[in-house]
Design a protein around this motif. Structure first.
Motif, PDB file in Angstrom:
ATOM      1  N   UNK A   4       0.743  -1.226   0.040  1.00 30.11           N
ATOM      2  CA  UNK A   4      -0.190  -0.078  -0.171  1.00 30.11           C
ATOM      3  C   UNK A   4       0.791   1.374   0.040  1.00 30.11           C
ATOM      4  N   UNK A   5       0.543   2.280  -0.939  1.00 33.24           N
ATOM      5  CA  UNK A   5       1.371   3.421  -0.808  1.00 33.24           C
ATOM      6  C   UNK A   5       0.272   4.678  -0.742  1.00 33.24           C
ATOM      7  N   UNK A 111       4.110   7.271   1.915  1.00 31.04           N
ATOM      8  CA  UNK A 111       4.142   6.303   3.024  1.00 31.04           C
ATOM      9  C   UNK A 111       4.054   4.784   2.250  1.00 31.04           C
ATOM     10  N   UNK A 112       5.066   4.067   2.458  1.00 27.99           N
ATOM     11  CA  UNK A 112       5.066   2.460   1.955  1.00 27.99           C
ATOM     12  C   UNK A 112       5.353   1.771   3.234  1.00 27.99           C
TER      13      UNK A 112
END
Length: 154
Positions: A4-5, A111-112
């Protein structure tokens, strides 16, 4: 499993001012209040750039606003932040920026898997006529899409 990024900040003006090529993902060394402010989206990458000095990569001029509940332990909004890259990547970037005179341009911060990452692109500055040409192409594409939409409605 797909990661999810969540994009926290996007530098949309980068493609307007530079011809962008190779893109590299890097980690960032941040303090606690910087992470919290970044998660709130208080980031400005417009004036930021990357540089390689002393075998280390740095993010310069990136503005991360102060965290609202940071009290006296808050961070400085604009400071050099270290980029986390492999040695081979740093050597490649050093060669590109020193020898060819290209610039490291941050394109987005995201955000990863719970970690804040930054995408850097190698950019060559556009001249004024290049910017005009890009704008003209963008307008022509928009007109073509609008024409296709009108045609499909008929």
């Amino acid at each position: 499993m797909e990661s999810k990024i969540k994009i926290l900040s996007d530098n949309r003006s980068a493609s307007h001012h530079y011809h962008l090529s190779d893109r590299i993902e890097a980690g960032l060394v941040l303090t606690g209040t910087e992470v919290k402010a970044a998660r709130d989206g208080k980031i400005q990458l417009k004036e930021a750039y990357g540089e390689v000095t002393g075998n280390e990569a740095w993010l310069v001029n990136a503005h991360i606003g102060q965290y609202s509940h940071g009290n006296i332990m808050n961070h400085e909004p604009v400071r050099k932040r270290k980029l986390l890259l492999h040695r081979k990547e740093i050597d490649k970037l050093l060669g590109e920026t020193r020898v060819k005179g290209l610039t490291l341009v941050p394109t987005k911060l995201y955000l990863k898997e719970g970690r804040i990452k930054i995408e850097l692109a190698i950019g060559r500055g556009k001249k004024l006529h290049d910017k005009r040409e890009s704008e003209r192409e963008r307008e022509m594409d928009a007109e073509a899409r609008a024409g296709m939409r009108r045609r499909s409605k008929e």
